[in-house]
Each structure stands twice: as C-alpha cells, then as structure tokens.
Design a protein around this motif. Structure first.
Motif, PDB file in Angstrom:
ATOM      1  N   MET A  29     -19.611  81.168 -19.354  1.00 22.78           N
ATOM      2  CA  MET A  29     -19.476  81.150 -20.316  1.00 22.78           C
ATOM      3  C   MET A  29     -21.402  81.755 -20.442  1.00 22.78           C
ATOM      4  O   MET A  29     -21.993  82.527 -20.700  1.00 22.78           O
ATOM      5  N   LEU A  30     -22.571  81.162 -20.128  1.00 23.62           N
ATOM      6  CA  LEU A  30     -23.829  81.643 -19.746  1.00 23.62           C
ATOM      7  C   LEU A  30     -24.177  83.202 -19.698  1.00 23.62           C
ATOM      8  O   LEU A  30     -24.361  83.541 -20.929  1.00 23.62           O
ATOM      9  N   PRO A  31     -23.324  83.339 -18.711  1.00 20.38           N
ATOM     10  CA  PRO A  31     -23.556  84.861 -18.616  1.00 20.38           C
ATOM     11  C   PRO A  31     -23.022  85.703 -19.649  1.00 20.38           C
ATOM     12  O   PRO A  31     -23.996  87.367 -20.287  1.00 20.38           O
ATOM     13  N   LEU A  32     -22.207  85.525 -20.273  1.00 20.66           N
ATOM     14  CA  LEU A  32     -21.416  86.354 -21.157  1.00 20.66           C
ATOM     15  C   LEU A  32     -22.660  86.128 -22.320  1.00 20.66           C
ATOM     16  O   LEU A  32     -22.613  86.802 -23.168  1.00 20.66           O
ATOM     17  N   CYS A  33     -23.088  84.542 -22.600  1.00 20.43           N
ATOM     18  CA  CYS A  33     -24.082  85.013 -23.755  1.00 20.43           C
ATOM     19  C   CYS A  33     -25.316  85.864 -23.857  1.00 20.43           C
ATOM     20  O   CYS A  33     -25.576  85.840 -24.717  1.00 20.43           O
ATOM     21  N   GLU A  34     -25.862  85.528 -22.656  1.00 22.02           N
ATOM     22  CA  GLU A  34     -27.267  86.534 -21.914  1.00 22.02           C
ATOM     23  C   GLU A  34     -26.400  88.026 -22.081  1.00 22.02           C
ATOM     24  O   GLU A  34     -28.121  88.607 -22.283  1.00 22.02           O
ATOM     25  N   SER A  35     -25.981  88.543 -21.858  1.00 24.23           N
ATOM     26  CA  SER A  35     -25.659  89.911 -22.316  1.00 24.23           C
ATOM     27  C   SER A  35     -25.318  90.519 -23.982  1.00 24.23           C
ATOM     28  O   SER A  35     -25.094  88.979 -24.478  1.00 24.23           O
ATOM     29  N   ALA A  36     -25.645  91.586 -23.950  1.00 26.40           N
ATOM     30  CA  ALA A  36     -25.579  91.947 -25.323  1.00 26.40           C
ATOM     31  C   ALA A  36     -24.321  92.146 -25.943  1.00 26.40           C
ATOM     32  O   ALA A  36     -24.928  92.557 -27.122  1.00 26.40           O
ATOM     33  N   LYS A  37     -23.462  92.102 -25.488  1.00 25.19           N
ATOM     34  CA  LYS A  37     -22.079  92.760 -26.114  1.00 25.19           C
ATOM     35  C   LYS A  37     -21.891  91.116 -26.662  1.00 25.19           C
ATOM     36  O   LYS A  37     -20.685  91.448 -27.720  1.00 25.19           O
ATOM     37  N   VAL A  38     -21.696  90.471 -26.391  1.00 22.28           N
ATOM     38  CA  VAL A  38     -21.265  88.628 -26.516  1.00 22.28           C
ATOM     39  C   VAL A  38     -21.943  87.878 -27.163  1.00 22.28           C
ATOM     40  O   VAL A  38     -23.241  87.911 -26.877  1.00 22.28           O
ATOM     41  N   ARG A  39     -22.275  88.039 -29.330  1.00 18.48           N
ATOM     42  CA  ARG A  39     -23.300  87.357 -30.482  1.00 18.48           C
ATOM     43  C   ARG A  39     -22.974  85.700 -30.237  1.00 18.48           C
ATOM     44  O   ARG A  39     -23.934  85.750 -31.443  1.00 18.48           O
ATOM     45  N   THR A  40     -21.658  85.715 -29.412  1.00 16.14           N
ATOM     46  CA  THR A  40     -21.297  83.962 -30.634  1.00 16.14           C
ATOM     47  C   THR A  40     -21.240  83.261 -29.172  1.00 16.14           C
ATOM     48  O   THR A  40     -20.483  83.235 -27.831  1.00 16.14           O
ATOM     49  N   ARG A  41     -21.261  82.128 -29.518  1.00 14.04           N
ATOM     50  CA  ARG A  41     -20.644  80.739 -28.604  1.00 14.04           C
ATOM     51  C   ARG A  41     -19.188  81.149 -28.024  1.00 14.04           C
ATOM     52  O   ARG A  41     -18.473  80.750 -27.436  1.00 14.04           O
ATOM     53  N   GLU A  42     -18.301  81.434 -29.851  1.00 11.10           N
ATOM     54  CA  GLU A  42     -17.350  81.566 -29.717  1.00 11.10           C
ATOM     55  C   GLU A  42     -16.465  82.880 -28.416  1.00 11.10           C
ATOM     56  O   GLU A  42     -15.512  82.806 -28.006  1.00 11.10           O
ATOM     57  N   GLN A  43     -17.114  84.012 -29.181  1.00 13.76           N
ATOM     58  CA  GLN A  43     -16.983  84.577 -28.506  1.00 13.76           C
ATOM     59  C   GLN A  43     -17.003  84.699 -26.607  1.00 13.76           C
ATOM     60  O   GLN A  43     -15.906  84.595 -26.137  1.00 13.76           O
ATOM     61  N   ALA A  44     -18.151  83.900 -26.436  1.00 11.62           N
ATOM     62  CA  ALA A  44     -18.803  84.406 -25.360  1.00 11.62           C
ATOM     63  C   ALA A  44     -17.102  83.004 -24.245  1.00 11.62           C
ATOM     64  O   ALA A  44     -16.508  82.943 -23.522  1.00 11.62           O
ATOM     65  N   ALA A  45     -16.743  81.731 -25.723  1.00  4.78           N
ATOM     66  CA  ALA A  45     -15.940  80.819 -25.573  1.00  4.78           C
ATOM     67  C   ALA A  45     -14.555  81.235 -25.408  1.00  4.78           C
ATOM     68  O   ALA A  45     -13.526  81.374 -23.973  1.00  4.78           O
ATOM     69  N   VAL A  46     -13.996  82.752 -25.991  1.00  4.01           N
ATOM     70  CA  VAL A  46     -12.706  83.112 -25.518  1.00  4.01           C
ATOM     71  C   VAL A  46     -13.119  84.082 -24.623  1.00  4.01           C
ATOM     72  O   VAL A  46     -11.879  84.159 -23.569  1.00  4.01           O
ATOM     73  N   LEU A  47     -14.321  84.590 -23.877  1.00  8.18           N
ATOM     74  CA  LEU A  47     -13.354  85.415 -23.185  1.00  8.18           C
ATOM     75  C   LEU A  47     -13.618  84.328 -21.705  1.00  8.18           C
ATOM     76  O   LEU A  47     -12.915  84.573 -20.552  1.00  8.18           O
ATOM     77  N   ALA A  48     -14.281  83.847 -21.932  1.00  7.32           N
ATOM     78  CA  ALA A  48     -13.802  82.421 -20.506  1.00  7.32           C
ATOM     79  C   ALA A  48     -13.214  82.531 -20.548  1.00  7.32           C
ATOM     80  O   ALA A  48     -12.387  81.618 -19.675  1.00  7.32           O
ATOM     81  N   ALA A  49     -12.464  81.515 -21.687  1.00  8.59           N
ATOM     82  CA  ALA A  49     -10.715  81.035 -21.887  1.00  8.59           C
ATOM     83  C   ALA A  49     -10.418  82.066 -21.094  1.00  8.59           C
ATOM     84  O   ALA A  49      -8.496  81.957 -20.089  1.00  8.59           O
ATOM     85  N   VAL A  50     -10.348  83.803 -21.153  1.00  8.67           N
ATOM     86  CA  VAL A  50      -9.564  84.259 -21.078  1.00  8.67           C
ATOM     87  C   VAL A  50      -9.087  84.412 -19.378  1.00  8.67           C
ATOM     88  O   VAL A  50      -8.351  85.210 -18.053  1.00  8.67           O
ATOM     89  N   ASN A  51     -10.153  84.691 -18.662  1.00  8.09           N
ATOM     90  CA  ASN A  51     -11.181  84.631 -17.212  1.00  8.09           C
ATOM     91  C   ASN A  51     -10.597  83.688 -16.846  1.00  8.09           C
ATOM     92  O   ASN A  51      -9.739  84.076 -15.532  1.00  8.09           O
ATOM     93  N   PHE A  52     -10.580  81.982 -17.326  1.00  3.32           N
ATOM     94  CA  PHE A  52      -9.881  81.541 -16.899  1.00  3.32           C
ATOM     95  C   PHE A  52      -8.703  81.388 -16.450  1.00  3.32           C
ATOM     96  O   PHE A  52      -7.496  80.949 -15.425  1.00  3.32           O
TER      97      PHE A  52
END
Length: 112
Positions: free
Chosen positions: A36-59
């Motif tokens: 999730m860390l790199p997702l949160c640092e990108s400009a496209k992901v604005r919230t922890r929830e978005q990072a968590a969802v993207l990480a969950a989909v990747n997993f």
C-alpha cells in the motif's frame, strides 16, 4: 483467539487471529503495508481506503494466478514420471532385496 496490535500506514489496529498464528499475521500485515505504501505515495490514490482496495485486488489477482498454477501441477506430475537419482535407485534396489529376503524367511521356516 489472540489479539495482535499492528500499524498499517501509520494507523494502529487491533486484529484477532488464531492462537499461534501471531507471527504469520504480522508478516501478512507487513506485506500489505509494503503493497500500500507506493500506492499512497502516488498522486492518483488519495485515501487509505483506495490504497487498501487496490492492494486487495492486486493480492487477489496474484492469488488467482497461483491457484491456476497449483491446479496445473498435478497434470505436469502425471506427464513426467518420477525417476530417482542413481544413488537413490541403488538404495531402493537394496531395500527391496532386503524386504524380499525378510518376507521369504518366514515362508522358508514354515516349509522346513
């Protein structure tokens, strides 16, 4: 059930897990955090929830690929018979000979 305190993206959580699985849970949390860390640092992901969802989909995607790979393993194993190394082959022959002798011994005793 055990309670484990963890930190994900600088936020504290208390998670439940089966007794004896605390270290495995901590490892999973560390892996999720790293995903999730790199997702949160990108400009496209604005919230922890978005990072968590993207990480969950990747997993889930990785898990799905691994499941497909695992399902194909038995098919590969059937296509390629197991051939032991030469050293193991000699040991197996010696063991079979000893078993044959041991099994033949009681039959020889009852015939005598």
């Amino acid at each position: 059930m055990s309670q484990v305190s963890v930190k994900i993206l600088q936020q504290d959580y208390v998670l439940s897990c089966p007794d004896g699985q605390e270290e495995a849970l901590r490892e999973a949390v560390a892996k999720a955090n790293l995903a999730m860390l790199p997702l949160c640092e990108s400009a496209k992901v604005r919230t922890r929830e978005q990072a968590a969802v993207l990480a969950a989909v990747n997993f889930a995607f990785q898990n799905q690929a691994l499941q497909k790979h695992i399902q194909q393993l038995p098919l590969q194993a059937q296509a390629m018979p197991f051939v032991p190394p030469a050293a193991d082959n000699a040991r197996l022959r010696a063991l079979i000979e000893r078993l044959d002798q041991a099994l033949a011994a009681p039959a020889a005793q009852t015939n005598a």
